[in-house]
Design a protein around this motif. Structure first.
Motif, PDB file in Angstrom:
ATOM      1  N   GLN A  31      38.486  53.718  48.402  1.00  0.00           N
ATOM      2  CA  GLN A  31      38.955  52.359  48.645  1.00  0.00           C
ATOM      3  C   GLN A  31      40.377  52.437  49.179  1.00  0.00           C
ATOM      4  O   GLN A  31      41.273  52.959  48.507  1.00  0.00           O
ATOM      5  CB  GLN A  31      38.901  51.540  47.359  1.00  0.00           C
ATOM      6  CG  GLN A  31      37.487  51.403  46.826  1.00  0.00           C
ATOM      7  CD  GLN A  31      37.464  50.781  45.442  1.00  0.00           C
ATOM      8  OE1 GLN A  31      37.976  51.353  44.485  1.00  0.00           O
ATOM      9  NE2 GLN A  31      36.849  49.604  45.349  1.00  0.00           N
ATOM     10  N   LEU A  32      40.580  51.942  50.395  1.00  0.00           N
ATOM     11  CA  LEU A  32      41.893  51.958  51.028  1.00  0.00           C
ATOM     12  C   LEU A  32      42.528  50.581  50.893  1.00  0.00           C
ATOM     13  O   LEU A  32      41.874  49.561  51.138  1.00  0.00           O
ATOM     14  CB  LEU A  32      41.773  52.322  52.505  1.00  0.00           C
ATOM     15  CG  LEU A  32      41.043  53.627  52.831  1.00  0.00           C
ATOM     16  CD1 LEU A  32      40.981  53.839  54.333  1.00  0.00           C
ATOM     17  CD2 LEU A  32      41.710  54.797  52.140  1.00  0.00           C
ATOM     18  N   TYR A  33      43.806  50.568  50.516  1.00  0.00           N
ATOM     19  CA  TYR A  33      44.557  49.324  50.367  1.00  0.00           C
ATOM     20  C   TYR A  33      45.821  49.408  51.201  1.00  0.00           C
ATOM     21  O   TYR A  33      46.646  50.300  51.000  1.00  0.00           O
ATOM     22  CB  TYR A  33      44.927  49.079  48.894  1.00  0.00           C
ATOM     23  CG  TYR A  33      43.739  48.822  48.021  1.00  0.00           C
ATOM     24  CD1 TYR A  33      43.222  47.541  47.878  1.00  0.00           C
ATOM     25  CD2 TYR A  33      43.120  49.871  47.340  1.00  0.00           C
ATOM     26  CE1 TYR A  33      42.117  47.306  47.074  1.00  0.00           C
ATOM     27  CE2 TYR A  33      42.014  49.644  46.538  1.00  0.00           C
ATOM     28  CZ  TYR A  33      41.519  48.362  46.419  1.00  0.00           C
ATOM     29  OH  TYR A  33      40.426  48.131  45.625  1.00  0.00           O
ATOM     30  N   ASN A  34      45.986  48.465  52.114  1.00  0.00           N
ATOM     31  CA  ASN A  34      47.194  48.416  52.933  1.00  0.00           C
ATOM     32  C   ASN A  34      48.312  47.778  52.119  1.00  0.00           C
ATOM     33  O   ASN A  34      48.168  46.682  51.585  1.00  0.00           O
ATOM     34  CB  ASN A  34      46.944  47.609  54.206  1.00  0.00           C
ATOM     35  CG  ASN A  34      48.139  47.605  55.109  1.00  0.00           C
ATOM     36  OD1 ASN A  34      49.146  46.968  54.812  1.00  0.00           O
ATOM     37  ND2 ASN A  34      48.039  48.315  56.212  1.00  0.00           N
ATOM     38  N   THR A  35      49.450  48.496  52.023  1.00  0.00           N
ATOM     39  CA  THR A  35      50.572  48.022  51.219  1.00  0.00           C
ATOM     40  C   THR A  35      51.715  47.475  52.055  1.00  0.00           C
ATOM     41  O   THR A  35      52.774  47.167  51.510  1.00  0.00           O
ATOM     42  CB  THR A  35      51.116  49.158  50.330  1.00  0.00           C
ATOM     43  OG1 THR A  35      51.542  50.240  51.173  1.00  0.00           O
ATOM     44  CG2 THR A  35      50.069  49.632  49.341  1.00  0.00           C
ATOM     45  N   ALA A  36      51.513  47.370  53.370  1.00  0.00           N
ATOM     46  CA  ALA A  36      52.585  46.868  54.234  1.00  0.00           C
ATOM     47  C   ALA A  36      52.851  45.401  53.913  1.00  0.00           C
ATOM     48  O   ALA A  36      51.928  44.627  53.687  1.00  0.00           O
ATOM     49  CB  ALA A  36      52.207  47.022  55.698  1.00  0.00           C
ATOM     50  N   GLY A  37      54.100  45.044  53.892  1.00  0.00           N
ATOM     51  CA  GLY A  37      54.481  43.670  53.595  1.00  0.00           C
ATOM     52  C   GLY A  37      54.328  42.761  54.797  1.00  0.00           C
ATOM     53  O   GLY A  37      54.118  43.207  55.923  1.00  0.00           O
ATOM     54  N   PRO A  38      54.449  41.454  54.611  1.00  0.00           N
ATOM     55  CA  PRO A  38      54.376  40.504  55.713  1.00  0.00           C
ATOM     56  C   PRO A  38      55.470  40.783  56.747  1.00  0.00           C
ATOM     57  O   PRO A  38      56.587  41.156  56.393  1.00  0.00           O
ATOM     58  CB  PRO A  38      54.603  39.145  55.050  1.00  0.00           C
ATOM     59  CG  PRO A  38      54.366  39.360  53.603  1.00  0.00           C
ATOM     60  CD  PRO A  38      54.644  40.801  53.328  1.00  0.00           C
ATOM     61  N   GLY A  39      55.106  40.643  58.020  1.00  0.00           N
ATOM     62  CA  GLY A  39      56.083  40.820  59.087  1.00  0.00           C
ATOM     63  C   GLY A  39      56.306  42.270  59.465  1.00  0.00           C
ATOM     64  O   GLY A  39      57.144  42.578  60.299  1.00  0.00           O
ATOM     65  N   SER A  40      55.526  43.186  58.880  1.00  0.00           N
ATOM     66  CA  SER A  40      55.720  44.603  59.167  1.00  0.00           C
ATOM     67  C   SER A  40      54.879  45.073  60.338  1.00  0.00           C
ATOM     68  O   SER A  40      54.932  46.217  60.709  1.00  0.00           O
ATOM     69  CB  SER A  40      55.359  45.427  57.938  1.00  0.00           C
ATOM     70  OG  SER A  40      53.970  45.298  57.688  1.00  0.00           O
ATOM     71  N   GLY A  41      54.083  44.161  60.902  1.00  0.00           N
ATOM     72  CA  GLY A  41      53.193  44.561  61.977  1.00  0.00           C
ATOM     73  C   GLY A  41      51.832  44.963  61.462  1.00  0.00           C
ATOM     74  O   GLY A  41      50.929  45.201  62.234  1.00  0.00           O
ATOM     75  N   ASN A  42      51.661  45.005  60.150  1.00  0.00           N
ATOM     76  CA  ASN A  42      50.374  45.386  59.578  1.00  0.00           C
ATOM     77  C   ASN A  42      49.728  44.246  58.807  1.00  0.00           C
ATOM     78  O   ASN A  42      48.867  44.465  58.001  1.00  0.00           O
ATOM     79  CB  ASN A  42      50.527  46.602  58.655  1.00  0.00           C
ATOM     80  CG  ASN A  42      50.675  47.874  59.426  1.00  0.00           C
ATOM     81  OD1 ASN A  42      50.173  47.966  60.545  1.00  0.00           O
ATOM     82  ND2 ASN A  42      51.356  48.833  58.862  1.00  0.00           N
TER      83      ASN A  42
END
Length: 184
Positions: A31-42
């Motif tokens: 299970q992959l979870y993206n941890t990039a915050g808002p506005g990071s391009g992700n």
């Protein structure tokens, strides 16, 4: 034939056991979870494509923009957690590989047999898409060493449990050095 390498390519890290013969001997639910915050391009602010396009034009990627040391995330930005070890955070992908091998050997032994009990691994990173994948053993036609004679049937049944889900997307990987027309 490269199934695990494809998964590592999606994650962007080497963390799966390597070897010859059947290396993946239990299902690995990844299970992959993206941890990039808002506005990071992700993700998050609605302008993801514009941010990514601007980054591309300026010669930097969103991955490099979110990293601080040689394009790699800093310590603690990426980690893994196993369901069978609640609360324990693995920040070394080498340790993740070792834990997969250790837990597989604990349940299956070292005889290259298989077991349908899955290993659950969560990877948290700003470099991944939020996604769940399952790594399954490759098809084996002939039992080797201490493997049971019905290894092919066991693997087939295990795979059918996962691929019969109508919501599953099946990615079949075959060795590029073999003639696919003459393969099973």
């Amino acid at each position: 034939s490269g199934k695990s390498s494809v998964l590592e390519g999606i994650v962007g890290r080497s963390f799966l056991p390597r070897g010859h013969g059947i290396v993946t001997r239990r299902p690995l639910v990844l299970q992959l979870y993206n941890t990039a915050g808002p506005g990071s391009g992700n993700g998050g602010d609605g302008d993801e494509l514009d941010d990514e396009e601007d980054s591309y034009r300026e010669g930097r990627s969103s991955i490099a923009a979110n990293s601080t040391v040689d394009g790699e995330p800093t310590e603690g930005e990426e980690w893994g957690e196993f369901l069978h070890l609640p609360g324990k955070r693995f920040t070394s992908f080498r340790d993740i590989r070792n834990e997969i091998s250790r837990d597989t050997d604990r349940l299956v032994g070292k005889n290259k047999g298989i077991n349908p009990t899955p290993i659950y691994l969560k990877i948290y990173s700003p470099r991944v898409l939020s996604l769940t994948m399952v790594d399954l053993p490759g098809i084996a036609k002939v039992a080797v060493g201490d493997q049971p004679e019905d290894i092919e049937e066991q693997i087939r049944n295990m795979c059918l449990q996962y691929i019969s889900n109508p919501n599953a997307i099946i990615l079949a990987v075959t060795c590029a050095t073999h003639d696919i027309a003459n393969s099973d």
